[in-house]
Design an enzyme around this catalytic site. Structure first.
Site, PDB file in Angstrom:
ATOM      1  N   GLU A 177      66.741  32.157  49.649  1.00 25.60           N
ATOM      2  CA  GLU A 177      66.577  30.451  48.896  1.00 25.60           C
ATOM      3  C   GLU A 177      65.227  29.917  49.606  1.00 25.60           C
ATOM      4  O   GLU A 177      64.927  30.092  51.093  1.00 25.60           O
ATOM      5  CB  GLU A 177      67.695  30.086  49.654  1.00 25.60           C
ATOM      6  CG  GLU A 177      67.662  28.434  50.070  1.00 25.60           C
ATOM      7  CD  GLU A 177      68.279  27.628  50.686  1.00 25.60           C
ATOM      8  OE1 GLU A 177      69.169  28.088  51.544  1.00 25.60           O
ATOM      9  OE2 GLU A 177      68.828  26.560  50.458  1.00 25.60           O
ATOM     10  N   LYS A 219      68.901  31.306  45.116  1.00 22.00           N
ATOM     11  CA  LYS A 219      69.279  29.876  45.729  1.00 22.00           C
ATOM     12  C   LYS A 219      68.116  28.844  45.847  1.00 22.00           C
ATOM     13  O   LYS A 219      67.263  28.714  46.707  1.00 22.00           O
ATOM     14  CB  LYS A 219      70.123  29.497  47.171  1.00 22.00           C
ATOM     15  CG  LYS A 219      70.393  28.388  47.261  1.00 22.00           C
ATOM     16  CD  LYS A 219      71.228  28.039  48.568  1.00 22.00           C
ATOM     17  CE  LYS A 219      72.118  26.904  49.128  1.00 22.00           C
ATOM     18  NZ  LYS A 219      73.014  27.035  50.495  1.00 22.00           N
TER      19      LYS A 219
HETATM   20  P1  13P Z   1      71.920  20.771  50.987  1.00 20.78           P
HETATM   21  O1  13P Z   1      73.145  21.093  49.199  1.00 20.78           O
HETATM   22  O2  13P Z   1      72.661  19.909  51.130  1.00 20.78           O
HETATM   23  O3  13P Z   1      70.783  21.124  50.102  1.00 20.78           O
HETATM   24  O4  13P Z   1      72.151  22.838  51.664  1.00 20.78           O
HETATM   25  C1  13P Z   1      73.007  23.718  50.573  1.00 20.78           C
HETATM   26  C2  13P Z   1      72.215  25.085  51.767  1.00 20.78           C
HETATM   27  O5  13P Z   1      72.655  25.380  52.205  1.00 20.78           O
HETATM   28  C3  13P Z   1      70.100  23.942  52.204  1.00 20.78           C
HETATM   29  O6  13P Z   1      69.934  25.405  52.941  1.00 20.78           O
END
Ligand code: 13P
Length: 339
Positions: A177, A219
């Site tokens: 991510e 992500k």
């Molecule tokens: P949000 O969808 O609230 O951005 O959270 C996703 C997430 O896991 C961020 O690390």
């Protein structure tokens, strides 16, 4: 590396109609959200809210995995069963956030480096034994005057790749991510450029570290203008620019892309995903979601009112949002379905 297990888990997480619930808010973040909703933050209130959410009827048709925080994976449902075991018994993969947070990057004011590599192998072994089958590590990239810097990009990409290597070694599918934040006044093109840069650096680092890409998930943020930018782009432009950026900067053999919501409204997050899945563009990935706030915002404020009626209403709200995003997986969502 158990390639077969990694590929199987990754494909189950993004099976048709399915996405991921991010319920891995750190104790600090969850406590702030509970306090803002009028609930005294504590280990028990965090447990109680999540136990109710995760006990919702039927959401396994829309959710293939739930990301948990270290505190939560050790906690129980109201009936005393372990949360991870309760998820597994419904066919939902338990996941675990394994980074220890974004810290200030030395010599680079305003920028962050995500920490948590020390001891990560041992923690992954323990989490796998507890039932976790996938993990998450979030790098935070801020856009501002002169940033992101090359140092921020390269250190975060390197950390993401080292994390992914350790997870795969221990049988956990890594969710990679690299989040470019929506905070700021930058336009969508700057978001595109910064996203392209961190994606290129991350996948180059992954190649260097020997990551098995078919056993990982990405992500990313969507391509969106900063919150304070006067030139906001349409939902269609968000979808078009996001797909364009991914096609040009993400490997073809990745099984799935699970977007974060990042502060978008819940309906925007659903609409954007829906538009991307409707687009007539060739790409090899499952396009899905790993939303935190966009799945939980209303469920949390409703639960916070207290009592069994609110708890039941909170579950209905979560089930509704999960169902809407499940439809967006195939481009079948529409605003008329929102009640
Ligand atoms: P949000 O969808 O609230 O951005 O959270 C996703 C997430 O896991 C961020 O690390």
């Amino acid at each position: 590396m158990d390639i077969e297990l990694l590929e199987k888990t990754a494909s189950e997480l993004v099976a048709p109609g399915k996405g991921i619930l991010a319920a891995d808010e750190s104790n600090g973040t969850m406590s702030k959200r509970l306090a803002a909703a009028g609930v005294e933050p504590s280990s028990e209130s965090r447990r109680s809210y999540r136990a109710n959410l995760l006990d919702t009827a039927g959401y396994e048709s829309a959710v293939g995995g739930v990301i948990l925080f270290d505190e939560t994976i050790r906690q129980n449902m109201d009936d005393g069963s372990l949360i991870a075991e309760a998820l597994s018994s419904r066919g939902i993969h338990p996941g675990i956030k394994v980074d220890t947070g974004a810290k200030d990057l030395a010599n680079h004011p305003g920028e962050k480096i995500t920490e948590g590599l020390d001891g990560l192998r041992e923690r992954c072994i323990e989490y796998f034994e507890m039932g976790a089958r996938f993990a998450k590590w979030r790098a935070v990239i801020r856009i501002s005057e002169g940033i992101p810097s090359p140092a921020c990009i390269s250190t975060n990409a390197h950390a993401l790749a080292r994390y992914a290597a350790i997870c795969q070694e221990q049988g956990l599918v890594p969710i990679i991510e690299p989040e470019v934040l929506m905070d700021g006044s930058h336009d969508a093109q700057r978001c595109y450029d910064a996203t392209a840069e961190i994606l290129d650096a991350t996948f180059a680092a992954c190649a260097e570290q020997g990551i098995h890409i078919p056993g990982a998930l990405l992500k990313p943020n969507m391509i969106i203008a900063g919150n304070d930018c006067p030139n906001q782009i349409s939902r269609e432009e968000v979808a078009r620019m996001t797909i364009d950026c991914l096609i040009n900067h993400v490997p073809q053999d990745l099984p799935g892309i699970v977007f974060l919501s990042g502060g978008q409204s819940d309906k925007d997050a659903t609409a954007h995903l829906n538009l991307m899945n409707q687009m007539d563009v060739e790409h090899p990935w499952q396009l899905s979601y790993s939303y935190g706030r966009a799945l939980q915002a209303h469920a949390l404020t409703t639960w916070a009112k207290g009592g069994s009626e609110s708890a039941a209403a909170s579950q209905r709200m979560f089930a509704h949002r999960a169902g809407m995003n499940s439809l967006a997986r195939s481009g079948d969502w529409g605003p008329d379905l929102e009640v």
